[in-house]
Design an enzyme around this catalytic site. Sequence first.
Site, PDB file in Angstrom:
ATOM      1  CD  GLU A  85      -2.699  12.439  -8.718  1.00  0.00           C
ATOM      2  OE1 GLU A  85      -2.086  11.431  -8.428  1.00  0.00           O
ATOM      3  OE2 GLU A  85      -3.429  13.829  -8.243  1.00  0.00           O
ATOM      4  CB  CYS A 149      -7.058  13.881 -13.866  1.00  0.00           C
ATOM      5  SG  CYS A 149      -8.206  15.517 -14.200  1.00  0.00           S
ATOM      6  CG  HIS A 168      -5.372  16.469  -9.788  1.00  0.00           C
ATOM      7  ND1 HIS A 168      -5.100  15.100  -9.442  1.00  0.00           N
ATOM      8  CD2 HIS A 168      -6.391  16.442 -10.489  1.00  0.00           C
ATOM      9  CE1 HIS A 168      -5.956  14.551 -10.455  1.00  0.00           C
ATOM     10  NE2 HIS A 168      -6.500  15.239 -11.198  1.00  0.00           N
TER      11      HIS A 168
END
Length: 204
Positions: A85, A149, A168
Site C-alpha cells: 500500500e 488497515c 496486505h
Amino acid sequence: MPKKSTVVVTGFGPFWEHKVNASWSAVQELDRLGLEDEDVELITFEIAVEYETAKKLVPQLWKEYDPCLMVHVGVSGIAKELTLEQQAHNTGYDKPDVSFLVPKSKCCIRDGPDCILSQINMSIVSDEVNSNSCPTKAVVSYNAGKYLCDFVYYISLYQNCAQTAFIHVPPLGKPYSARQLGEGLRAAIRSMLKQVRQTKGEIL
C-alpha cells in the site's frame, strides 16, 4: 558496539470470518525466519481489530521503539499476492470494528491531511520482490480499504511517513502458506530497509 536498529512489524488479531488472521500468521512466520540482518532487531506485535486500541498503540510503538522502519500487515479477502500500500486515507471510517464501534469523527486524525503517502517507493519494493527467488508475488495498491488497515496505516504515517509501510496479504492458502507469506514479508522488508538506509545516508 553500535546500537541495533529496530524494525517493528505488526499483524492483526481475529475478526469476523478471519478466525485465524493471515496477517498475524505471516508475521509470526517472519519472526521465526528473522530478517537475516545482524544490524536489525525485529519486534512483532498483534493489534486487536479495534479503532481505539489501534489509535493508542501505534503512537506508543513509535515512542517506545523509535524504529528505523514500521511495517503493518493486514489481510485482504480480495488480495492474491503481497499488496504493497502506497498511501492511507483520513476519513470514511464507518465500518464497525470487532467491538461494534466506529470512530466518533469517522476519521483518524481531526484536521489531518486527507491522504498521506509513504515516502518508501512501493514500486521499487514490488519489483525487487518479483525479481528474486521469493515464493510470493507483489503488487502496488493506492487503496488500503477504509477499515482498520487503512486506519492503522494513516495513524502510523502521521507519526513518520518516511519510515512506514503497509502490506496486505491474502487469506491463508489463497494461494500462499503462512511460511511463504513470511518469506514474502522478509523480502519486502529487506527492500524497504535498503531505501530507508539510502535516504538516511547510512552505509549498506
